[in-house]
Scaffold this motif. Structure first.
Motif, PDB file in Angstrom:
ATOM      1  N   ASP A  97      98.702  73.783  87.983  1.00  0.00           N
ATOM      2  CA  ASP A  97     100.076  73.536  87.413  1.00  0.00           C
ATOM      3  C   ASP A  97     100.492  72.233  88.008  1.00  0.00           C
ATOM      4  O   ASP A  97     100.972  71.432  87.514  1.00  0.00           O
ATOM      5  CB  ASP A  97     101.180  74.664  88.144  1.00  0.00           C
ATOM      6  N   MET A  98     100.264  71.947  89.278  1.00  0.00           N
ATOM      7  CA  MET A  98     100.684  70.887  90.115  1.00  0.00           C
ATOM      8  C   MET A  98      99.867  69.476  89.515  1.00  0.00           C
ATOM      9  O   MET A  98     100.380  68.582  89.282  1.00  0.00           O
ATOM     10  CB  MET A  98     100.185  70.897  91.653  1.00  0.00           C
ATOM     11  N   VAL A  99      98.628  69.922  89.087  1.00  0.00           N
ATOM     12  CA  VAL A  99      97.768  68.654  88.712  1.00  0.00           C
ATOM     13  C   VAL A  99      98.440  68.332  87.426  1.00  0.00           C
ATOM     14  O   VAL A  99      98.675  67.125  86.909  1.00  0.00           O
ATOM     15  CB  VAL A  99      96.320  69.099  88.572  1.00  0.00           C
ATOM     16  N   ALA A 100      98.827  69.296  86.466  1.00  0.00           N
ATOM     17  CA  ALA A 100      99.305  69.187  85.211  1.00  0.00           C
ATOM     18  C   ALA A 100     100.741  68.506  85.316  1.00  0.00           C
ATOM     19  O   ALA A 100     100.801  67.494  84.576  1.00  0.00           O
ATOM     20  CB  ALA A 100      99.314  70.502  84.387  1.00  0.00           C
ATOM     21  N   TYR A 101     101.473  68.693  86.253  1.00  0.00           N
ATOM     22  CA  TYR A 101     102.722  68.064  86.563  1.00  0.00           C
ATOM     23  C   TYR A 101     102.471  66.569  86.908  1.00  0.00           C
ATOM     24  O   TYR A 101     103.010  65.604  86.273  1.00  0.00           O
ATOM     25  CB  TYR A 101     103.479  68.870  87.541  1.00  0.00           C
ATOM     26  N   LEU A 102     101.522  66.399  87.894  1.00  0.00           N
ATOM     27  CA  LEU A 102     101.199  64.927  88.079  1.00  0.00           C
ATOM     28  C   LEU A 102     100.896  64.133  86.949  1.00  0.00           C
ATOM     29  O   LEU A 102     101.148  62.795  86.786  1.00  0.00           O
ATOM     30  CB  LEU A 102     100.120  64.935  89.020  1.00  0.00           C
ATOM     31  N   GLN A 103      99.962  64.785  86.074  1.00  0.00           N
ATOM     32  CA  GLN A 103      99.399  64.084  85.011  1.00  0.00           C
ATOM     33  C   GLN A 103     100.698  63.610  84.069  1.00  0.00           C
ATOM     34  O   GLN A 103     100.794  62.513  83.420  1.00  0.00           O
ATOM     35  CB  GLN A 103      98.526  64.645  84.111  1.00  0.00           C
ATOM     36  N   GLU A 104     101.690  64.670  83.809  1.00  0.00           N
ATOM     37  CA  GLU A 104     102.704  64.457  83.042  1.00  0.00           C
ATOM     38  C   GLU A 104     103.429  63.465  83.582  1.00  0.00           C
ATOM     39  O   GLU A 104     104.125  62.352  82.664  1.00  0.00           O
ATOM     40  CB  GLU A 104     103.519  65.871  83.042  1.00  0.00           C
ATOM     41  N   VAL A 105     103.814  63.166  84.938  1.00  0.00           N
ATOM     42  CA  VAL A 105     104.554  62.081  85.499  1.00  0.00           C
ATOM     43  C   VAL A 105     104.017  60.815  85.229  1.00  0.00           C
ATOM     44  O   VAL A 105     104.725  59.912  84.655  1.00  0.00           O
ATOM     45  CB  VAL A 105     104.681  62.539  86.897  1.00  0.00           C
ATOM     46  N   ALA A 106     102.604  60.828  85.386  1.00  0.00           N
ATOM     47  CA  ALA A 106     102.188  59.473  85.392  1.00  0.00           C
ATOM     48  C   ALA A 106     102.079  58.888  83.922  1.00  0.00           C
ATOM     49  O   ALA A 106     102.134  57.668  83.679  1.00  0.00           O
ATOM     50  CB  ALA A 106     100.597  59.629  85.833  1.00  0.00           C
ATOM     51  N   SER A 107     102.025  59.885  82.979  1.00  0.00           N
ATOM     52  CA  SER A 107     101.788  59.419  81.645  1.00  0.00           C
ATOM     53  C   SER A 107     103.479  58.884  81.100  1.00  0.00           C
ATOM     54  O   SER A 107     103.516  58.141  80.198  1.00  0.00           O
ATOM     55  CB  SER A 107     101.590  60.735  80.686  1.00  0.00           C
ATOM     56  N   LYS A 108     104.326  59.181  82.182  1.00  0.00           N
ATOM     57  CA  LYS A 108     105.531  58.553  81.662  1.00  0.00           C
ATOM     58  C   LYS A 108     106.008  57.358  82.255  1.00  0.00           C
ATOM     59  O   LYS A 108     107.006  56.538  81.905  1.00  0.00           O
ATOM     60  CB  LYS A 108     106.803  59.645  82.003  1.00  0.00           C
ATOM     61  N   VAL A 109     105.126  56.968  83.151  1.00  0.00           N
ATOM     62  CA  VAL A 109     105.282  55.653  83.929  1.00  0.00           C
ATOM     63  C   VAL A 109     105.268  54.489  82.970  1.00  0.00           C
ATOM     64  O   VAL A 109     104.441  54.330  82.117  1.00  0.00           O
ATOM     65  CB  VAL A 109     104.319  55.341  84.913  1.00  0.00           C
ATOM     66  N   ASP A 110     106.447  53.484  82.938  1.00  0.00           N
ATOM     67  CA  ASP A 110     106.313  52.541  81.993  1.00  0.00           C
ATOM     68  C   ASP A 110     105.389  51.362  82.523  1.00  0.00           C
ATOM     69  O   ASP A 110     105.148  51.324  83.735  1.00  0.00           O
ATOM     70  CB  ASP A 110     107.748  51.687  82.078  1.00  0.00           C
ATOM     71  N   ALA A 111     104.874  50.631  81.624  1.00  0.00           N
ATOM     72  CA  ALA A 111     104.093  49.713  81.796  1.00  0.00           C
ATOM     73  C   ALA A 111     104.772  48.688  82.710  1.00  0.00           C
ATOM     74  O   ALA A 111     105.996  48.507  82.572  1.00  0.00           O
ATOM     75  CB  ALA A 111     103.369  48.786  80.398  1.00  0.00           C
ATOM     76  N   PRO A 112     104.057  47.752  83.677  1.00  0.00           N
ATOM     77  CA  PRO A 112     104.633  47.153  84.545  1.00  0.00           C
ATOM     78  C   PRO A 112     105.532  45.918  83.821  1.00  0.00           C
ATOM     79  O   PRO A 112     104.945  45.254  82.789  1.00  0.00           O
ATOM     80  CB  PRO A 112     103.714  46.558  85.444  1.00  0.00           C
ATOM     81  N   THR A 113     106.497  45.294  84.209  1.00  0.00           N
ATOM     82  CA  THR A 113     107.126  44.244  83.654  1.00  0.00           C
ATOM     83  C   THR A 113     106.358  43.078  83.866  1.00  0.00           C
ATOM     84  O   THR A 113     106.152  42.589  84.739  1.00  0.00           O
ATOM     85  CB  THR A 113     108.862  44.330  84.046  1.00  0.00           C
ATOM     86  N   VAL A 114     106.454  42.126  82.590  1.00  0.00           N
ATOM     87  CA  VAL A 114     105.959  40.794  83.074  1.00  0.00           C
ATOM     88  C   VAL A 114     106.927  39.831  82.224  1.00  0.00           C
ATOM     89  O   VAL A 114     107.722  40.255  81.657  1.00  0.00           O
ATOM     90  CB  VAL A 114     104.584  40.652  82.268  1.00  0.00           C
ATOM     91  N   ALA A 115     106.664  38.582  82.741  1.00  0.00           N
ATOM     92  CA  ALA A 115     107.610  37.629  82.081  1.00  0.00           C
ATOM     93  C   ALA A 115     107.526  37.521  80.634  1.00  0.00           C
ATOM     94  O   ALA A 115     106.348  37.907  80.081  1.00  0.00           O
ATOM     95  CB  ALA A 115     107.465  36.136  82.729  1.00  0.00           C
ATOM     96  N   ASP A 116     108.784  36.940  80.176  1.00  0.00           N
ATOM     97  CA  ASP A 116     108.430  36.639  78.571  1.00  0.00           C
ATOM     98  C   ASP A 116     107.193  35.811  78.378  1.00  0.00           C
ATOM     99  O   ASP A 116     107.294  34.777  79.003  1.00  0.00           O
ATOM    100  CB  ASP A 116     109.627  36.385  78.039  1.00  0.00           C
ATOM    101  N   GLY A 117     106.617  36.067  77.180  1.00  0.00           N
ATOM    102  CA  GLY A 117     105.502  35.071  76.549  1.00  0.00           C
ATOM    103  C   GLY A 117     104.294  35.242  77.800  1.00  0.00           C
ATOM    104  O   GLY A 117     103.588  33.994  77.632  1.00  0.00           O
ATOM    105  N   ALA A 118     104.187  36.236  78.546  1.00  0.00           N
ATOM    106  CA  ALA A 118     103.004  36.407  79.191  1.00  0.00           C
ATOM    107  C   ALA A 118     101.696  36.541  78.747  1.00  0.00           C
ATOM    108  O   ALA A 118     101.700  37.083  77.374  1.00  0.00           O
ATOM    109  CB  ALA A 118     103.160  37.426  80.317  1.00  0.00           C
ATOM    110  N   SER A 119     100.789  35.785  78.962  1.00  0.00           N
ATOM    111  CA  SER A 119      99.462  35.936  78.454  1.00  0.00           C
ATOM    112  C   SER A 119      98.893  37.322  78.375  1.00  0.00           C
ATOM    113  O   SER A 119      99.055  38.034  79.256  1.00  0.00           O
ATOM    114  CB  SER A 119      98.432  34.959  78.721  1.00  0.00           C
ATOM    115  N   ASP A 120      97.850  37.689  77.389  1.00  0.00           N
ATOM    116  CA  ASP A 120      97.063  38.697  77.648  1.00  0.00           C
ATOM    117  C   ASP A 120      96.403  38.956  79.122  1.00  0.00           C
ATOM    118  O   ASP A 120      96.730  40.187  79.509  1.00  0.00           O
ATOM    119  CB  ASP A 120      95.994  38.801  76.539  1.00  0.00           C
ATOM    120  N   PHE A 121      95.931  37.825  79.507  1.00  0.00           N
ATOM    121  CA  PHE A 121      95.424  37.846  80.882  1.00  0.00           C
ATOM    122  C   PHE A 121      96.452  38.216  82.074  1.00  0.00           C
ATOM    123  O   PHE A 121      96.075  39.024  82.774  1.00  0.00           O
ATOM    124  CB  PHE A 121      94.725  36.300  81.311  1.00  0.00           C
ATOM    125  N   GLU A 122      97.785  37.775  81.905  1.00  0.00           N
ATOM    126  CA  GLU A 122      98.799  37.864  82.878  1.00  0.00           C
ATOM    127  C   GLU A 122      99.061  39.489  82.635  1.00  0.00           C
ATOM    128  O   GLU A 122      99.330  40.227  83.642  1.00  0.00           O
ATOM    129  CB  GLU A 122     100.098  37.123  82.446  1.00  0.00           C
TER     130      GLU A 122
END
Ligand code: HEM
Lengths: 367, 416
Positions: free
Chosen positions: A211-236
């Motif tokens: 159950d705990m593992v399932a919860y941690l997986q659920e939490v992680a799946s909801k984390v937003d992608a890190p913010t990058v500056a507008d117009g950042a390259s694929d590399f960035e």
């Protein structure tokens, strides 16, 4: 020993080939000389690079991302055999093998259960958030990193990403017995006085762990992608994502000076915790190389028996991100290098063709 | 001073004052080279090219490098490699160039040995060449210290330690060389000075001298033939170039050099871009740490053979310690090539394969050097130590035997 004999035999053969080459007259002379020199240079290169590396860095088992304990058991059995061959007593190891087998068969059993996120959430709040933050879920850090390191011996990790970057089996194994999952029994022996900061939860039922593992997986799946500056390259964008994983997985102990990242646990605390100061990772992509890093991170004891670095249990995906990040920082001009390389080589090839034509023209009047 | 006519062109203006046309003729169009040569005779020009590349890239690196134990590593691996625009290419060229220059020096040197280009009037060419070899070795060693990585530090430690074995003055000498009791900041700054100033100056001088020594004996040729340069050059100048045995330095000889250099540069830049770890050891990307000895300490590949001679004697013989024996053998290996013109007692100037005795000596020496180089990198344990021992002994015996073997050869060929 075998490779040594092969090497010497090859040397003798090469010299004979060279002497023969000197005499074959239907091949243009300059070409024969070039062949002889290339053979000799190639042979010496083989000797001081691939061959020497092979001799100095014995092969170890391949990395495995199954986390089912097979590797652990095999390693212990090999050790027991060695002791036996030397006429020693393997009974202590046999007990350990039996325990290890039981431990991992239990872990595998847990991985087959389907976990309940609700109950998992309750269990995590009751058991983990006193020390661990889960910032994405609004459980903040209760102490500054340095204070936490002083209080617990090491800065406890935030768990927001744990369910994504750590393997599912590994998480289960870790919750039950962290020291065993991390392969640092030599730093925290069961019989020793030093106690690992996080207590194991072997009193929980298999279902609760699932159950705990399932919860941690659920939490992680909801984390937003890190913010990058507008117009950042694929590399960035890729770099920001890799950095997130690197920070979660490595930065509690390691710094990365060339990225301006300090370790969250101080060097003194680390010495206390693991008996060593973890190195700065800025140049490890150059000093160790990606292959070594993958094998090492997957299970440090394999390459460096006795090292204080724990097995962190990254999934293959997360490990790739970590190594990629190390490359993006430590070899940041790789793309530029690979883009410029072909241009320079093409330019030089054209130059060489012209040089050849010019020489031919000049030498026409000489022959 | 003669009256000067008004010059009609810039060229003429300079010619009046500096005799540039005369200079050009003497140095270029009427500097005679034998026709019967192969691409191995382009190695000298290739070395000049590689040295130029090293000099130019070195000057650029110097703009950002910091000779200080606290800053050196990052100034190289961060500032130059990651921050400065295209700094990495300068470092890669410099690092790979340093390794490749030794490859070409060895080819050049063994070409000289193979064709017997060190004797019968060519002794000074050989000596000035060996001087260049010594200077390049010192340049390579001092440069390797500059990035202040683990190999920089420990190679510096091991190599300076060698001087401690010299009787009576050893210990003092080591301290004098290091400028401290251990390898430290003072060591780094003085090797920095040597690397960027004193040794390059000496190399420049030695190259000029090496070229000078070539002028009168002329370079050798594929058959070791001696002929009358005056006669042959007259044929050439009379337009009989096909019959003449000589060619002009410019444009004939240099056009071939330029071709060889251009082809070689493809290979060289391939290494610079895609395959440079052999020249920039991974271990050296760990910062120097005097408290942490690396698992394996070994020099760059081009010093491995002499390093193995040093390590080869790992046990005491006749009451002399292995260390002293190794040091003596090492000293022997360092100077013995210099003496080659006087160890070779045979009058033959011919490619080795046409010399009845020397050909065996040459190929056995090559094989021995390969073994020494390869085992010089391996940990000196078990069978490796013994291979190293016998290979070192063989090296010494080969050179001690050379005078006798070549005397025998002289007898066989009857003084020709
Ligand atoms: C960077 C250093 C060096 C440079 C720039 C250089 C340059 C040259 C050049 C341009 C030539 C004439 C063309 C040729 O035969 O290649 C030459 C010839 C020669 N060099 Fe060097 N050289 C260097 C190092 C050495 C070394 C280390 C040795 C060996 C001890 C050496 C020994 C000789 C000999 C024996 C010849 C005469 C070859 C013959 O007569 O056929 N040189 N060198």
């Amino acid at each position: 020993m075998f490779s040594l004999i092969v090497g010497l035999v090859v040397a003798v053969v090469l010299l004979v080939v060279n002497i023969v080459l000197l005499k074959i007259s239907f091949v243009p002379k300059e070409l024969r000389i070039l062949t002889i020199i290339s053979i000799m240079v190639g042979y010496v290169y083989w000797g001081f690079e691939p061959f020497a590396h092979h001799e100095m860095h014995p092969h170890v088992a391949e990395a495995s991302y199954e986390f089912d304990g097979k590797g652990d058991i095999e390693a212990l059995e090999a050790q027991a055999k060695e002791i036996e061959a030397k006429g020693g007593d393997r009974s202590a190891l046999d007990t350990e093998i039996a325990q290890t087998k039981e431990f991992w068969s239990n872990v595998v059993a847990i991985s087959e259960l389907s976990g309940n996120v609700e109950t998992g959430s309750e269990l995590v709040v009751a058991n983990c958030t006193a020390c661990h933050s889960i910032e994405s879920e609004g459980f903040p850090k209760l102490m500054e990193d340095t204070d936490a390191a002083a209080a617990y011996g090491v800065t406890p990790p935030d768990l927001s990403l744990a369910g994504r970057i750590y393997d599912k089996n590994y998480l289960a194994a870790f919750i039950i017995n962290p020291v065993k999952a991390m392969h640092i029994e030599h730093k925290y022996p069961v019989t020793g006085s030093k106690v690992f900061p996080m207590p194991g939860s072997d009193w929980m039922s298999n279902q609760e762990i699932a159950d705990m593992v399932a919860y941690l997986q659920e939490v992680a799946s909801k984390v937003d992608a890190p913010t990058v500056a507008d117009g950042a390259s694929d590399f960035e964008i890729a770099k920001a994502k890799n950095k997130e994983v690197f920070e979660a997985a490595c930065v509690r102990c390691h710094s990365m000076e060339y990225a301006g990242i300090d370790a969250k646990t101080s060097a003194e605390a680390m010495r206390e915790y693991i008996g060593a100061t973890p190195p700065d990772l800025s140049q490890h992509i150059r000093s160790r190389g990606a292959d070594y890093l993958h094998n090492f991170i997957n299970d440090p004891q394999r390459k460096l028996p006795g090292t204080g670095m724990p097995r962190v249990g990254l999934t293959l995906e997360a490990e790739k991100q970590v190594v990629d990040y190390m490359e993006q920082i430590g070899d940041s001009k790789k793309q530029e290098r690979e883009a410029l390389g072909p241009i320079v080589l093409i330019y030089l090839t054209i130059l060489a063709v012209f040089a050849l034509l010019w020489k031919k023209q000049i030498w026409k009047k000489l022959h | 001073m003669a009256e000067f006519e008004k010059a009609n062109s810039i060229g003429e203006w300079f010619d009046q004052r500096l005799n540039t046309s005369g200079f050009w003729r003497v140095m270029m169009t009427e500097y005679w080279i034998p026709k019967n040569i192969n691409f191995l005779w382009a190695m000298g020009a290739l070395l000049a090219m590689l040295f130029t590349l090293l000099l130019v890239t070195g000057i650029f690196l110097l703009m950002y490098y910091k000779p200080d134990v606290n800053m050196a590593f990052d100034s190289v691996n961060y500032t130059i490699m990651q921050e400065v625009a295209y700094g990495w290419i300068f470092r890669n060229i410099h690092g790979v160039g340093a390794s490749v220059v030794f490859l070409v020096i060895y080819i050049h040197m063994f070409t000289g040995i193979y064709y017997g280009s060190y004797k019968k009037g060519r002794e000074m060419i050989w000596l000035s060449g060996m001087l260049l070899f010594v200077l390049f070795s010192a340049e390579g060693f001092s440069g390797y210290m500059l990035p202040w990585g683990q190999m920089s530090y420990w190679a510096a430690y091991v190599i300076t330690e060698i001087f401690g074995g010299i009787p009576f003055i050893g210990d003092e000498l080591v301290i004098w060389i290091r400028g401290n009791f251990y390898v430290a900041d003072a060591t780094l700054t003085r090797f920095f000075m040597l690397h960027v100033l004193l040794i390059p100056l000496a190399i420049l001088g030695a190259i000029v001298f090496h070229f000078y020594t070539l002028r009168f004996p002329h370079v050798n040729n594929e058959e070791g033939e001696f002929f009358d340069y005056k006669e042959e050059s007259e044929k050439y100048l009379a337009g009989n170039q096909k019959e003449s045995k000589v060619i002009a330095f410019w444009p004939d000889f240099l056009s071939k050099d330029f071709m060889v250099i251009s082809i070689f540069m493809i290979f060289f830049f391939y290494l610079v871009f895609y395959h440079n770890a052999f020249a920039m050891d991974p271990v050296n990307f760990d910062k120097a740490d005097g408290l942490k000895t690396p698992a394996h300490i070994y020099p760059e590949w081009y010093f491995l053979w002499s390093y193995e001679v040093l390590r080869g004697f790992f046990f005491d013989i006749a009451g002399i310690s292995g260390k002293s024996l190794g040091l003596i053998a090492f000293g022997f290996a360092q100077i013995i090539f210099v003496l080659l013109p006087w160890l070779d007692k045979s009058p033959m100037v011919k490619p080795a394969n046409q010399r009845p005795v020397f050909k065996y000596w040459f190929w056995i020496l090559m094989a021995d050097l390969f073994v020494l180089t390869i085992f010089g990198k391996l940990p000196p344990t078990g069978i490796n130590a013994w291979v190293g021992f016998y290979a070192s002994i063989s090296f010494i015996v080969l050179f001690l035997a050379l005078p006798y073997l070549t005397k025998l050869e002289a007898k066989m060929v009857g003084g020709k």
